[in-house]
Design a protein around this motif. Structure first.
Motif, PDB file in Angstrom:
ATOM      1  N   GLU A 202     -15.740 -28.510  22.902  1.00 12.52           N
ATOM      2  CA  GLU A 202     -15.880 -29.346  24.089  1.00 12.52           C
ATOM      3  C   GLU A 202     -14.566 -30.078  24.300  1.00 12.52           C
ATOM      4  O   GLU A 202     -14.010 -30.657  23.357  1.00 12.52           O
ATOM      5  N   ALA A 203     -14.043 -30.016  25.535  1.00 11.61           N
ATOM      6  CA  ALA A 203     -12.795 -30.706  25.891  1.00 11.61           C
ATOM      7  C   ALA A 203     -11.664 -30.377  24.926  1.00 11.61           C
ATOM      8  O   ALA A 203     -10.884 -31.250  24.533  1.00 11.61           O
ATOM      9  N   GLY A 204     -11.563 -29.099  24.535  1.00 12.57           N
ATOM     10  CA  GLY A 204     -10.450 -28.651  23.712  1.00 12.57           C
ATOM     11  C   GLY A 204     -10.551 -28.955  22.238  1.00 12.57           C
ATOM     12  O   GLY A 204      -9.607 -28.707  21.478  1.00 12.57           O
ATOM     13  N   ARG A 205     -11.698 -29.483  21.801  1.00 17.69           N
ATOM     14  CA  ARG A 205     -11.881 -29.817  20.395  1.00 17.69           C
ATOM     15  C   ARG A 205     -13.164 -29.181  19.855  1.00 17.69           C
ATOM     16  O   ARG A 205     -14.087 -28.889  20.610  1.00 17.69           O
ATOM     17  N   ILE A 206     -13.219 -29.004  18.554  1.00 26.66           N
ATOM     18  CA  ILE A 206     -14.433 -28.516  17.907  1.00 26.66           C
ATOM     19  C   ILE A 206     -15.366 -29.702  17.675  1.00 26.66           C
ATOM     20  O   ILE A 206     -14.985 -30.689  17.043  1.00 26.66           O
ATOM     21  N   VAL A 207     -16.590 -29.590  18.210  1.00 25.69           N
ATOM     22  CA  VAL A 207     -17.571 -30.677  18.050  1.00 25.69           C
ATOM     23  C   VAL A 207     -18.715 -30.274  17.119  1.00 25.69           C
ATOM     24  O   VAL A 207     -19.549 -31.118  16.770  1.00 25.69           O
ATOM     25  N   PHE A 208     -18.771 -29.004  16.741  1.00 29.23           N
ATOM     26  CA  PHE A 208     -19.753 -28.549  15.745  1.00 29.23           C
ATOM     27  C   PHE A 208     -19.160 -27.364  15.014  1.00 29.23           C
ATOM     28  O   PHE A 208     -18.601 -26.444  15.624  1.00 29.23           O
ATOM     29  N   ASP A 209     -19.288 -27.354  13.705  1.00 28.57           N
ATOM     30  CA  ASP A 209     -18.857 -26.232  12.877  1.00 28.57           C
ATOM     31  C   ASP A 209     -19.811 -26.172  11.692  1.00 28.57           C
ATOM     32  O   ASP A 209     -19.739 -26.987  10.781  1.00 28.57           O
ATOM     33  N   GLY A 210     -20.752 -25.215  11.745  1.00 28.92           N
ATOM     34  CA  GLY A 210     -21.735 -25.135  10.676  1.00 28.92           C
ATOM     35  C   GLY A 210     -22.515 -23.844  10.727  1.00 28.92           C
ATOM     36  O   GLY A 210     -22.316 -23.009  11.613  1.00 28.92           O
ATOM     37  N   PRO A 211     -23.424 -23.656   9.773  1.00 31.11           N
ATOM     38  CA  PRO A 211     -24.198 -22.421   9.720  1.00 31.11           C
ATOM     39  C   PRO A 211     -25.146 -22.287  10.898  1.00 31.11           C
ATOM     40  O   PRO A 211     -25.631 -23.288  11.436  1.00 31.11           O
ATOM     41  N   SER A 212     -25.371 -21.044  11.282  1.00 31.44           N
ATOM     42  CA  SER A 212     -26.355 -20.771  12.334  1.00 31.44           C
ATOM     43  C   SER A 212     -27.683 -20.460  11.648  1.00 31.44           C
ATOM     44  O   SER A 212     -27.959 -19.326  11.266  1.00 31.44           O
ATOM     45  N   THR A 213     -28.483 -21.492  11.469  1.00 26.59           N
ATOM     46  CA  THR A 213     -29.758 -21.373  10.768  1.00 26.59           C
ATOM     47  C   THR A 213     -30.830 -22.089  11.583  1.00 26.59           C
ATOM     48  O   THR A 213     -30.523 -22.887  12.476  1.00 26.59           O
ATOM     49  N   PRO A 214     -32.102 -21.814  11.292  1.00 26.60           N
ATOM     50  CA  PRO A 214     -33.162 -22.551  12.005  1.00 26.60           C
ATOM     51  C   PRO A 214     -32.990 -24.067  11.901  1.00 26.60           C
ATOM     52  O   PRO A 214     -33.307 -24.802  12.835  1.00 26.60           O
ATOM     53  N   GLY A 215     -32.426 -24.550  10.790  1.00 27.20           N
ATOM     54  CA  GLY A 215     -32.251 -25.978  10.613  1.00 27.20           C
ATOM     55  C   GLY A 215     -31.193 -26.599  11.507  1.00 27.20           C
ATOM     56  O   GLY A 215     -31.195 -27.810  11.721  1.00 27.20           O
ATOM     57  N   THR A 216     -30.272 -25.773  12.017  1.00 30.00           N
ATOM     58  CA  THR A 216     -29.214 -26.306  12.883  1.00 30.00           C
ATOM     59  C   THR A 216     -29.446 -25.978  14.354  1.00 30.00           C
ATOM     60  O   THR A 216     -28.689 -26.447  15.208  1.00 30.00           O
ATOM     61  N   ARG A 217     -30.480 -25.201  14.664  1.00 28.15           N
ATOM     62  CA  ARG A 217     -30.679 -24.765  16.044  1.00 28.15           C
ATOM     63  C   ARG A 217     -30.925 -25.918  17.007  1.00 28.15           C
ATOM     64  O   ARG A 217     -30.462 -25.896  18.146  1.00 28.15           O
ATOM     65  N   GLU A 218     -31.665 -26.920  16.564  1.00 25.23           N
ATOM     66  CA  GLU A 218     -31.947 -28.038  17.470  1.00 25.23           C
ATOM     67  C   GLU A 218     -30.654 -28.749  17.871  1.00 25.23           C
ATOM     68  O   GLU A 218     -30.440 -29.063  19.049  1.00 25.23           O
ATOM     69  N   GLU A 219     -29.776 -28.974  16.892  1.00 19.43           N
ATOM     70  CA  GLU A 219     -28.507 -29.621  17.204  1.00 19.43           C
ATOM     71  C   GLU A 219     -27.644 -28.728  18.088  1.00 19.43           C
ATOM     72  O   GLU A 219     -27.010 -29.194  19.042  1.00 19.43           O
ATOM     73  N   LEU A 220     -27.605 -27.420  17.780  1.00 22.51           N
ATOM     74  CA  LEU A 220     -26.820 -26.490  18.594  1.00 22.51           C
ATOM     75  C   LEU A 220     -27.354 -26.422  20.025  1.00 22.51           C
ATOM     76  O   LEU A 220     -26.564 -26.425  20.979  1.00 22.51           O
ATOM     77  N   ASP A 221     -28.658 -26.352  20.167  1.00 24.25           N
ATOM     78  CA  ASP A 221     -29.245 -26.316  21.512  1.00 24.25           C
ATOM     79  C   ASP A 221     -28.873 -27.575  22.298  1.00 24.25           C
ATOM     80  O   ASP A 221     -28.576 -27.507  23.499  1.00 24.25           O
ATOM     81  N   ARG A 222     -28.889 -28.717  21.614  1.00 25.58           N
ATOM     82  CA  ARG A 222     -28.544 -29.969  22.289  1.00 25.58           C
ATOM     83  C   ARG A 222     -27.067 -29.959  22.714  1.00 25.58           C
ATOM     84  O   ARG A 222     -26.752 -30.311  23.842  1.00 25.58           O
ATOM     85  N   LEU A 223     -26.184 -29.529  21.822  1.00 25.30           N
ATOM     86  CA  LEU A 223     -24.783 -29.492  22.156  1.00 25.30           C
ATOM     87  C   LEU A 223     -24.474 -28.505  23.279  1.00 25.30           C
ATOM     88  O   LEU A 223     -23.700 -28.794  24.194  1.00 25.30           O
ATOM     89  N   LEU A 224     -25.110 -27.338  23.214  1.00 22.37           N
ATOM     90  CA  LEU A 224     -24.827 -26.306  24.207  1.00 22.37           C
ATOM     91  C   LEU A 224     -25.437 -26.652  25.557  1.00 22.37           C
ATOM     92  O   LEU A 224     -24.966 -26.197  26.593  1.00 22.37           O
ATOM     93  N   ALA A 225     -26.473 -27.480  25.541  1.00 26.15           N
ATOM     94  CA  ALA A 225     -27.077 -27.885  26.816  1.00 26.15           C
ATOM     95  C   ALA A 225     -26.126 -28.767  27.602  1.00 26.15           C
ATOM     96  O   ALA A 225     -26.134 -28.757  28.827  1.00 26.15           O
ATOM     97  N   VAL A 226     -25.283 -29.521  26.896  1.00 32.00           N
ATOM     98  CA  VAL A 226     -24.317 -30.381  27.588  1.00 32.00           C
ATOM     99  C   VAL A 226     -22.909 -29.837  27.482  1.00 32.00           C
ATOM    100  O   VAL A 226     -22.024 -30.225  28.233  1.00 32.00           O
ATOM    101  N   ALA A 227     -22.695 -28.950  26.505  1.00 33.33           N
ATOM    102  CA  ALA A 227     -21.360 -28.343  26.348  1.00 33.33           C
ATOM    103  C   ALA A 227     -21.224 -27.167  27.231  1.00 33.33           C
ATOM    104  O   ALA A 227     -20.265 -26.781  27.712  1.00 33.33           O
TER     105      ALA A 227
END
Length: 227
Positions: A202-227
């Protein structure tokens, strides 16, 4: 395999990517995500010397890569399929493939088996192919030359769903041989189901860097909804 420290990049005086640190290991499959304009393509172009590196360091397999040296990365087995597919329009399909081949390297997957069109249209100038056919040729060229790293920008562009699945399965087989694979696409769900790790920009920077697992999907969905 790939190491980025404090990378800044852009075009001329315009800074698009800022202070990016990243590590991609051998055999790792990474999805690079974010909306249009967040810096994904510019980051890739900066790594490969096609945009201006405005700071930081790039290393491949522990060896430094100077700015503006796409030829050096190619010699070390790193392949980029850019957003515009990177095919040579005046050359035939067969000539494009032949130019991508590397001496003494045979990829784990034959791209002609993924894309029968490459054999059917081997004598056709690449510039006369449809957009989806150019996409197939561009991915095939990356597979043929990427003995250490394959990077594909906008992977699903112009491809029918069955081919997308075949490409992702093939990239998984290639990664299993130790090649690191980085894919970019607007369809995040397709990549998240088939990668080891997700990176969101987002805006030229990394705002999330982590495993793609069921445990991280909620955070990823939230970030991608606004990213």
């Amino acid at each position: 395999m790939l190491e980025l420290d404090g990378i800044g990049g852009g075009y001329g005086q315009a800074e698009v990517v800022r202070d990016v640190d990243l590590r991609v290991a051998e055999g790792e499959r990474v999805a690079l995500l974010g909306r249009n304009g967040t810096g994904k393509t510019t980051l890739l172009r900066t790594i490969f010397g096609l945009a201006d590196r405005q700071g930081g360091h790039v290393r491949l397999a522990g060896r430094p890569v100077p700015p503006g040296r796409p030829d050096l990365l190619a010699r070390r087995g790193a392949a980029l399929m850019p957003e515009d597919r990177g095919v040579f329009p005046t050359l035939t399909v067969a000539e494009n493939l032949r130019l991508a081949e590397r001496r003494s390297f045979v990829p784990a997957v034959d791209p002609c088996e993924i894309f029968p069109m490459l054999t059917e249209r081997r004598g056709q100038p690449a510039g006369t192919l449809s957009g989806g056919q150019k996409q197939q040729l561009g991915i095939a060229r990356a597979i043929l030359s990427g003995r250490s790293m394959i990077v594909v920008d906008e992977l699903t562009q112009g491809l029918q769903p069955s081919l997308v699945r075949a490409v992702l399965e093939s990239l998984a087989r290639i990664a299993a041989t130790g090649v690191c694979v980085v894919t970019v696409d607007q369809h995040a769900g397709l990549l998240l189901d088939r990668c080891d790790r997700a990176i969101v920009m987002e805006a030229g920077r990394i705002v999330f860097d982590g495993p793609s697992t069921p445990g991280t999907r909620e955070e990823l969905d939230r970030l991608l909804a606004v990213a």
